[in-house]
Design a protein around this motif. Structure first.
Motif, PDB file in Angstrom:
ATOM      1  N   UNK A 271       0.591  -1.071  -0.217  1.00 35.10           N
ATOM      2  CA  UNK A 271      -0.094   0.198  -0.391  1.00 35.10           C
ATOM      3  C   UNK A 271       1.060   1.194  -0.349  1.00 35.10           C
ATOM      4  N   UNK A 272       2.317   1.506   0.429  1.00 31.53           N
ATOM      5  CA  UNK A 272       2.583   2.205   0.732  1.00 31.53           C
ATOM      6  C   UNK A 272       3.203   2.832  -0.781  1.00 31.53           C
ATOM      7  N   UNK A 273       3.863   1.389  -0.811  1.00 28.44           N
ATOM      8  CA  UNK A 273       4.466   2.262  -2.105  1.00 28.44           C
ATOM      9  C   UNK A 273       3.438   2.155  -3.231  1.00 28.44           C
ATOM     10  N   UNK A 274       1.974   2.091  -3.115  1.00 31.21           N
ATOM     11  CA  UNK A 274       0.897   2.316  -4.187  1.00 31.21           C
ATOM     12  C   UNK A 274       0.954   3.786  -3.703  1.00 31.21           C
ATOM     13  N   UNK A 275       1.010   4.468  -2.571  1.00 31.88           N
ATOM     14  CA  UNK A 275       0.513   5.834  -2.540  1.00 31.88           C
ATOM     15  C   UNK A 275      -0.197   5.938  -1.603  1.00 31.88           C
ATOM     16  N   UNK A 276      -1.097   4.471  -1.095  1.00 33.93           N
ATOM     17  CA  UNK A 276      -2.197   4.371  -0.520  1.00 33.93           C
ATOM     18  C   UNK A 276      -1.433   4.374   1.253  1.00 33.93           C
ATOM     19  N   UNK A 277      -1.596   6.034   1.302  1.00 35.85           N
ATOM     20  CA  UNK A 277      -0.687   6.283   3.317  1.00 35.85           C
ATOM     21  C   UNK A 277      -2.539   5.697   3.886  1.00 35.85           C
ATOM     22  N   UNK A 278      -3.347   6.257   4.303  1.00 34.45           N
ATOM     23  CA  UNK A 278      -3.466   5.368   5.075  1.00 34.45           C
ATOM     24  C   UNK A 278      -4.471   4.223   4.948  1.00 34.45           C
ATOM     25  N   UNK A 279      -4.432   2.981   3.792  1.00 30.97           N
ATOM     26  CA  UNK A 279      -4.549   1.716   4.001  1.00 30.97           C
ATOM     27  C   UNK A 279      -2.826   1.231   4.346  1.00 30.97           C
ATOM     28  N   UNK A 280      -2.132   1.792   4.434  1.00 37.58           N
ATOM     29  CA  UNK A 280      -0.958   1.149   5.582  1.00 37.58           C
ATOM     30  C   UNK A 280      -0.762   1.447   6.186  1.00 37.58           C
ATOM     31  N   UNK A 281      -1.381   2.958   6.799  1.00 38.95           N
ATOM     32  CA  UNK A 281      -1.209   3.275   7.858  1.00 38.95           C
ATOM     33  C   UNK A 281      -2.204   2.000   8.703  1.00 38.95           C
ATOM     34  N   UNK A 282      -3.328   1.489   8.327  1.00 44.31           N
ATOM     35  CA  UNK A 282      -4.123   0.940   8.932  1.00 44.31           C
ATOM     36  C   UNK A 282      -3.190  -0.770   9.361  1.00 44.31           C
TER      37      UNK A 282
END
Lengths: 319, 550
Positions: A271-282
């Protein structure tokens, strides 16, 4: 053994609802005194009685297990245990009882197999599995090979040998040999998802990411509930730079095994590498919470098994 | 003609099978009484498995690397009650001989407590290497007086810590690029003999599981204010926000932004990667950068660590070892994050039987690929395979590793409970040697046989605007054939130890270096062209115009 356990677990219990002279009470009393042939009919009858409370049936079925084990009536054992497991799915006492039941039944059936069919190839397999459990890898492999000489097309044996070879860190050619075994297994049984998975692992070890991906994919197709295969597939796709492709398998791994922190960690990375920061944080938060839960369980387990430091060991008390 | 052909064939065979150097323990040739003494007894104290830090540094500037060892103390007194607990400074006399001069140098540490790690660094830029010693008890800063003696200046240094903090390792580095070496200290927990937990089974004590009884604590960062004074900036720098059970510390500019970052390997806790923002603040990014855990998301018993570029791609990678049953961990730097590659590089399979403590990238055969050394031995002595030998995993072209330990010689394969180790060139022959301690035994001084036939180049960088040790300077070497190699000045290597600060390059068969590019910690770039191999070169940093040293 079962007679002694019986006294320990059900002794002294009285049936408030059914009454002191009820068939259930008499059945338990007979079981405690070792008169199992007489007891078993009463216990069976008590289990069918709708007026007996669940808590009382727990005692009845426990006594029933003990008596059925003593009488070697394995069907009855399984019936009593099935009822207990259904009513008390996470009860430590029932789980503990089940461990002993299955362990004892396993031994009994092994002996039965060896005495009734000493010529059977399954005896060889049982022997090999016994070596495997004792971590005597060389002898286990030797037994499996004897079995294969007798039954060359027996499924699952090349897979077992491959797995044993993979555990051999000191053998330089172990990975190559293991690979051959898994390939043989797939020739015999193309539906062996685990063999595909381990072939993926071996390719990954060689950094052959594209081949690893193919094997992991096949493993997930054969067995759609294979969380580890989805996890590894996602990881391999991520490592080969196919970040977008890695999302779906890792999400599937998380769905299949939501308590595994490794899958959350991998998914967070994707997620982080896909730019989905909120999903990554979760996912990072889930990684943390699932990991902490496991660590807490390990801590508790270790404290329970090895014991708290002895009171006498407290330095303050020593002085 | 036939004879010539035979000779050519023989020569061909010799080239085809490259000779591996091996190591010989020369410690028995020198008289010194130092034994790594952890005060082993049936009463097992939590501190005992961690003893015997090593520093390889040239304390007297005679051009030869000397060796310093830390030592334990009497328990539960936590005092060095006799010479058997003294620290040791071995002066390198040359010819593979060493003499203990700790007493005359003032480094025996009679007044110290139970010592663990040691960090060598010229914190005052006076050209003499100083020492910081980590302890259960008080840590100590020794200033090198430049005349063969050291002075304990801890009391006025400001290098304080919370009571009973168990400090394991330390590293000098200049985090704010002001030209002065700052200090980071990896702490494990709070512990004293009085709070020690006791674990026993069947009447026999064993070392307690740290997860059950000991809490994680933060590493501490100290800013060098000059004149022997330091400020504890743990809280304001961000270090205070991330706890751990700190073991190895590796310093490098992992994200290539010109600022030194800090990796700390933690025992049974997630590893930490503190990325330097350049404004005095560090952000802990171990998890998103992919180095907090191995690929199963388990916090393992991370021990010693090293950070070097193992695949010569210009990016600094991370290695740490751990206990048997786990896998030594190698993380390949991909630029924006790290990838766990222990499986792919075969390290997982090779390392499973070993419990590693100190560790280092070392190009022991000078082929230009940094190999992996690990000092091994289990935590406790209660398992059949607790005594272990060290391992050397040879780097095969930056792709995979193979175990060549069996070829490393008898001295290398001595089994024991190995702990600290330092890497460096003790006889200046261009091949890196190893010094390693073992609990309750004399240390080994493993000299490299230096007979692979490969060439090398080693640089001694002297900072004039940057810190004098040039810690953090990056070096890129290009060879005649177009091969590019990378390294950086880094002395915090492994576990509790400090290695030779000189930058070493193995060059394989290459006899000529076409260029050496240096990026100094404070940004200056310097290029040298056409250098002959097989030599040490001392290079001074060019001074920027009208910029005085702070």
């Amino acid at each position: 053994m079962w007679r002694m356990c019986l006294v320990g677990m059900v002794g002294g219990f009285s049936f408030a609802a059914a009454g002191q002279d009820s068939p259930a009470q008499r059945g338990v009393d007979l079981a405690i005194s070792g008169r199992c042939t007489e007891a078993i009919l009463l216990l069976d009858q008590a289990m069918r009685d709708e007026h007996i409370k669940t808590a009382e049936k727990r005692t009845v079925s426990t006594a029933g297990i003990r008596c059925s084990m003593l009488l070697n009536q394995q069907n009855d054992v399984m019936s009593f245990l099935a009822w207990l497991q259904q009513q008390y799915p996470r009860d430590p006492e029932i789980l503990f009882l089940a461990v002993h039941v299955f362990s004892d039944l396993s031994q009994r059936n092994a002996h039965e197999l060896m005495s009734s069919s000493p010529e059977s190839p399954l005896v060889i397999q049982l022997n090999a599995e016994s070596f495997e459990k004792r971590r005597d890898v060389a002898r286990a492999i030797a037994e499996y090979r004897i079995l294969l000489r007798q039954v060359p097309d027996k499924q699952g044996i090349h897979y077992r040998i491959g797995g044993l070879l993979m555990s051999q860190s000191s053998m330089a050619d172990a990975p190559e040999e293991a690979k051959k075994e898994f390939q043989e297994e797939i020739k015999l049984n193309p539906q062996n998802a685990s063999a595909e998975f381990y072939l993926g692992e071996l390719e990954l070890q060689e950094n052959n990411l594209s081949q690893a991906i193919e094997h992991y994919k096949r493993a997930t197709i054969i067995y759609p509930g294979f969380a580890e295969a989805y996890g590894r597939l996602g990881g391999a796709l991520l490592d080969s730079g196919r970040t977008a492709d890695a999302v779906a398998p890792l999400e599937q791994a998380v769905i299949l095994k939501p308590d595994d922190p490794a899958f959350h960690l991998s998914l967070a990375t994707v997620y982080l590498r896909s730019g989905r920061k909120a999903d990554a944080e979760r996912e990072y938060a889930l990684q943390k919470s699932t990991s902490e839960k496991i660590n807490q369980n390990i801590k508790t387990l270790r404290k329970t098994v090895s014991g708290e430091p002895a009171a006498a060991a407290d330095p303050a008390k020593q002085r | 003609m036939r004879r010539l052909l035979a000779a050519a064939l023989l020569l061909g065979a010799a080239f085809a099978q490259q000779k591996h150097p091996h190591f010989t323990d020369v410690a028995p040739h020198s008289r010194f009484s130092y034994v790594t003494n952890n005060d082993l007894s049936p009463r097992k104290y939590f501190a005992q498995p961690m003893c015997g830090g090593v520093a390889m540094f040239d304390f007297d500037n005679d051009g030869r690397m000397d060796i310093f060892f830390t030592n334990g103390a009497k328990l539960p007194e936590l005092k060095k009650t006799g010479a058997r607990f003294h620290n040791c400074l071995l002066r390198n006399k040359g010819g593979g001989e060493f003499e203990d001069v700790a007493g005359t140098a003032g480094l025996a540490g009679e007044e110290l407590d139970y010592n663990f790690g040691v960090a060598a660094g010229d914190f005052d830029n006076d050209g003499h290497e100083d020492l910081f010693i980590c302890s259960a008890g008080r840590n100590a800063l020794y200033r090198n007086n430049g005349n063969g003696t050291f002075s304990d200046i801890t009391a006025r240094s400001g290098l304080t810590k919370p009571p009973d903090t168990m400090s394991i390792g330390a590293a000098w580095f200049d985090y704010d690029n002001d030209g002065l070496l700052d200090l980071v200290v990896a702490n494990y927990t709070t512990w004293s003999p009085q709070t020690d937990k006791r674990c026993a089974a069947a009447g026999l004590e064993y070392y307690c599981d740290p997860r059950l009884f000991y809490d994680a604590v933060p590493a501490r960062l100290y800013h060098n204010l000059g004149h022997g004074r330091f400020e504890d900036v743990t809280e304001k720098s961000g270090f205070g926000r991330a706890t751990g059970k700190g073991m190895g510390i590796s310093i490098a500019d992992f994200n290539d932004d010109g600022y030194q970052d800090v990796f700390i390997a933690n025992d049974t806790e997630p590893n930490r990667l503190f990325l330097n923002k350049g404004d005095g603040i560090f952000e802990e990014q171990g998890l998103p950068m992919g180095v907090a855990y191995n690929d199963t998301s388990n916090a393992v018993s991370s021990m010693g660590s090293d950070a070097k570029d193992y695949d010569n791609d210009g990016k600094v990678d991370i290695f740490y070892n751990d206990l048997m049953g786990q896998f030594f961990a190698l993380f390949r730097n991909q630029g924006d994050s790290f990838r766990y590659v222990s499986q792919q590089t075969r390290l997982a399979r090779l390392s499973r039987p070993f419990s590693g403590w100190s560790a280092a990238f070392i190009d022991y055969d000078n082929d230009g690929w940094k190999d992996l050394y690990s000092a091994n031995g289990d935590v406790d002595d209660n398992k059949p395979n607790a005594r272990q030998h060290d391992t050397m995993f040879q780097n095969l072209g930056g792709k995979q590793f193979q175990d060549v330990s069996e070829e490393m010689g008898e001295g290398f394969l001595r089994t024991g409970f190995q702990r600290g180790s330092a890497i460096g060139d003790l006889n200046n022959d261009g091949f890196e040697d190893i010094v390693v301690t073992s609990l309750n035994e004399r240390p080994r001084i493993l000299m490299n046989s230096a007979d692979s036939g490969n060439h090398w180049l080693a640089l001694e960088l002297v900072g004039r605007y940057s810190n004098r040790d040039a810690i953090g300077a990056k070096v890129k070497v290009m060879t005649e054939s177009g091969r590019t190699l990378y390294n950086h000045v880094s002395v915090s290597v492994g576990f509790m130890s400090s290695s030779d600060k000189r930058v070493h390059f193995g060059l394989g068969a290459e006899k000529q270096v076409t260029s050496v590019e240096i990026r100094w910690p404070r940004g200056a770039k310097q290029t040298l062209a056409d250098l002959k191999t097989d030599q040490y070169i001392k290079i001074e940093e060019p001074l920027p115009r009208q910029t005085p040293r702070p």
